[in-house]
Motif scaffolding. Structure first.
Motif, PDB file in Angstrom:
ATOM      1  N   GLY A  27       0.815  -1.212   0.000  1.00  0.00           N
ATOM      2  CA  GLY A  27       0.000   0.000   0.000  1.00  0.00           C
ATOM      3  C   GLY A  27       0.844   1.256   0.000  1.00  0.00           C
ATOM      4  N   LYS A  28       0.209   2.373  -0.263  1.00  0.00           N
ATOM      5  CA  LYS A  28       0.890   3.658  -0.242  1.00  0.00           C
ATOM      6  C   LYS A  28       0.884   4.208   1.185  1.00  0.00           C
ATOM      7  N   PHE A  29       1.580   5.313   1.363  1.00  0.00           N
ATOM      8  CA  PHE A  29       1.673   5.966   2.654  1.00  0.00           C
ATOM      9  C   PHE A  29       0.290   6.388   3.145  1.00  0.00           C
ATOM     10  N   ILE A  30       0.008   6.116   4.415  1.00  0.00           N
ATOM     11  CA  ILE A  30      -1.259   6.534   5.023  1.00  0.00           C
ATOM     12  C   ILE A  30      -1.023   7.891   5.668  1.00  0.00           C
ATOM     13  N   SER A  31      -1.829   8.873   5.339  1.00  0.00           N
ATOM     14  CA  SER A  31      -1.633  10.204   5.904  1.00  0.00           C
ATOM     15  C   SER A  31      -1.974  10.216   7.389  1.00  0.00           C
ATOM     16  N   ASP A  32      -1.430  11.193   8.074  1.00  0.00           N
ATOM     17  CA  ASP A  32      -1.679  11.255   9.516  1.00  0.00           C
ATOM     18  C   ASP A  32      -3.134  11.558   9.831  1.00  0.00           C
ATOM     19  N   SER A  33      -3.834  12.268   8.958  1.00  0.00           N
ATOM     20  CA  SER A  33      -5.253  12.536   9.218  1.00  0.00           C
ATOM     21  C   SER A  33      -6.081  11.252   9.145  1.00  0.00           C
ATOM     22  N   GLU A  34      -5.741  10.370   8.201  1.00  0.00           N
ATOM     23  CA  GLU A  34      -6.447   9.086   8.118  1.00  0.00           C
ATOM     24  C   GLU A  34      -6.149   8.220   9.334  1.00  0.00           C
ATOM     25  N   LEU A  35      -4.893   8.228   9.760  1.00  0.00           N
ATOM     26  CA  LEU A  35      -4.527   7.448  10.940  1.00  0.00           C
ATOM     27  C   LEU A  35      -5.221   7.981  12.194  1.00  0.00           C
ATOM     28  N   ARG A  36      -5.337   9.289  12.295  1.00  0.00           N
ATOM     29  CA  ARG A  36      -6.021   9.863  13.464  1.00  0.00           C
ATOM     30  C   ARG A  36      -7.494   9.483  13.477  1.00  0.00           C
ATOM     31  N   LYS A  37      -8.128   9.411  12.308  1.00  0.00           N
ATOM     32  CA  LYS A  37      -9.531   8.980  12.240  1.00  0.00           C
ATOM     33  C   LYS A  37      -9.670   7.533  12.701  1.00  0.00           C
ATOM     34  N   GLU A  38      -8.740   6.673  12.256  1.00  0.00           N
ATOM     35  CA  GLU A  38      -8.759   5.278  12.690  1.00  0.00           C
ATOM     36  C   GLU A  38      -8.521   5.179  14.199  1.00  0.00           C
ATOM     37  N   PHE A  39      -7.600   5.994  14.688  1.00  0.00           N
ATOM     38  CA  PHE A  39      -7.276   5.949  16.111  1.00  0.00           C
ATOM     39  C   PHE A  39      -8.457   6.421  16.951  1.00  0.00           C
ATOM     40  N   THR A  40      -9.223   7.379  16.455  1.00  0.00           N
ATOM     41  CA  THR A  40     -10.404   7.848  17.174  1.00  0.00           C
ATOM     42  C   THR A  40     -11.421   6.721  17.314  1.00  0.00           C
ATOM     43  N   LYS A  41     -11.598   5.945  16.242  1.00  0.00           N
ATOM     44  CA  LYS A  41     -12.498   4.788  16.318  1.00  0.00           C
ATOM     45  C   LYS A  41     -11.962   3.757  17.301  1.00  0.00           C
ATOM     46  N   LEU A  42     -10.647   3.588  17.306  1.00  0.00           N
ATOM     47  CA  LEU A  42     -10.009   2.646  18.225  1.00  0.00           C
ATOM     48  C   LEU A  42     -10.219   3.079  19.679  1.00  0.00           C
ATOM     49  N   ARG A  43     -10.112   4.384  19.923  1.00  0.00           N
ATOM     50  CA  ARG A  43     -10.292   4.912  21.283  1.00  0.00           C
ATOM     51  C   ARG A  43     -11.669   4.599  21.838  1.00  0.00           C
ATOM     52  N   HIS A  44     -12.673   4.590  20.978  1.00  0.00           N
ATOM     53  CA  HIS A  44     -14.040   4.387  21.436  1.00  0.00           C
ATOM     54  C   HIS A  44     -14.434   2.918  21.530  1.00  0.00           C
ATOM     55  N   SER A  45     -13.501   2.023  21.246  1.00  0.00           N
ATOM     56  CA  SER A  45     -13.787   0.598  21.423  1.00  0.00           C
ATOM     57  C   SER A  45     -13.649   0.237  22.898  1.00  0.00           C
ATOM     58  N   ASP A  46     -14.254  -0.856  23.299  1.00  0.00           N
ATOM     59  CA  ASP A  46     -14.224  -1.263  24.705  1.00  0.00           C
ATOM     60  C   ASP A  46     -12.833  -1.647  25.173  1.00  0.00           C
ATOM     61  N   GLU A  47     -12.052  -2.224  24.277  1.00  0.00           N
ATOM     62  CA  GLU A  47     -10.720  -2.690  24.649  1.00  0.00           C
ATOM     63  C   GLU A  47      -9.775  -1.537  25.008  1.00  0.00           C
ATOM     64  N   TYR A  48      -9.934  -0.409  24.340  1.00  0.00           N
ATOM     65  CA  TYR A  48      -9.050   0.735  24.558  1.00  0.00           C
ATOM     66  C   TYR A  48      -9.783   1.910  25.203  1.00  0.00           C
ATOM     67  N   ALA A  49     -10.721   1.635  26.035  1.00  0.00           N
ATOM     68  CA  ALA A  49     -11.501   2.685  26.696  1.00  0.00           C
ATOM     69  C   ALA A  49     -10.636   3.558  27.604  1.00  0.00           C
ATOM     70  N   TRP A  50      -9.511   3.031  28.066  1.00  0.00           N
ATOM     71  CA  TRP A  50      -8.620   3.815  28.939  1.00  0.00           C
ATOM     72  C   TRP A  50      -8.055   5.033  28.211  1.00  0.00           C
ATOM     73  N   LEU A  51      -8.058   5.014  26.874  1.00  0.00           N
ATOM     74  CA  LEU A  51      -7.555   6.158  26.109  1.00  0.00           C
ATOM     75  C   LEU A  51      -8.499   7.356  26.158  1.00  0.00           C
ATOM     76  N   LEU A  52      -9.742   7.128  26.547  1.00  0.00           N
ATOM     77  CA  LEU A  52     -10.695   8.238  26.623  1.00  0.00           C
ATOM     78  C   LEU A  52     -10.375   9.182  27.778  1.00  0.00           C
ATOM     79  N   ASN A  53      -9.579   8.723  28.738  1.00  0.00           N
ATOM     80  CA  ASN A  53      -9.178   9.581  29.856  1.00  0.00           C
ATOM     81  C   ASN A  53      -8.041  10.519  29.482  1.00  0.00           C
ATOM     82  N   ILE A  54      -7.440  10.301  28.316  1.00  0.00           N
ATOM     83  CA  ILE A  54      -6.284  11.068  27.866  1.00  0.00           C
ATOM     84  C   ILE A  54      -6.740  12.101  26.844  1.00  0.00           C
ATOM     85  N   SER A  55      -6.126  13.273  26.879  1.00  0.00           N
ATOM     86  CA  SER A  55      -6.436  14.317  25.909  1.00  0.00           C
ATOM     87  C   SER A  55      -6.085  13.834  24.502  1.00  0.00           C
ATOM     88  N   ASN A  56      -6.934  14.159  23.541  1.00  0.00           N
ATOM     89  CA  ASN A  56      -6.671  13.712  22.176  1.00  0.00           C
ATOM     90  C   ASN A  56      -5.489  14.439  21.552  1.00  0.00           C
TER      91      ASN A  56
END
Length: 94
Positions: A27-56
């Motif tokens: 694949g080609k390079f993934i831009s940081d904006s796309e990665l941040r969108k994926e990470f936001t979805k990851l933050r809201h999953s149950d497994e990584y709920a501890w990330l919601l206590n941290i500033s974005n």
């Protein structure tokens, strides 16, 4: 504060692993904006709920730093970026 530094390290390592995995698949390079969108979805999953206590902003800057390091490697400006370690590095974040 150590929790913020840990979240920053986690986000950096996650972004770097994601870029590396994408490159190995051809694949080609993934831009940081796309990665941040994926990470936001990851933050809201149950497994990584501890990330919601941290500033974005902490995780956003870590992902930007990982993307910059990855780009600089392909430009020939630096070596391949290393994953961050708890033992090897001083805990820090923006």
């Amino acid at each position: 504060m150590f929790q913020y530094a840990g979240a920053s390290r986690f986000a950096y390592n996650w972004a770097l692993a994601r870029e590396k995995e994408n490159y190995e698949k051809g694949g080609k390079f993934i831009s940081d904006s796309e990665l941040r969108k994926e990470f936001t979805k990851l933050r809201h999953s149950d497994e990584y709920a501890w990330l919601l206590n941290i500033s974005n902003n902490v995780t956003k800057q870590a992902i930007k730093d990982a993307c910059t390091a990855y780009k600089n490697f392909f430009k020939g400006l630096q070596k391949f970026p290393r994953f961050k370690s708890r033992k090897r590095l001083m805990p820090k974040f923006y």
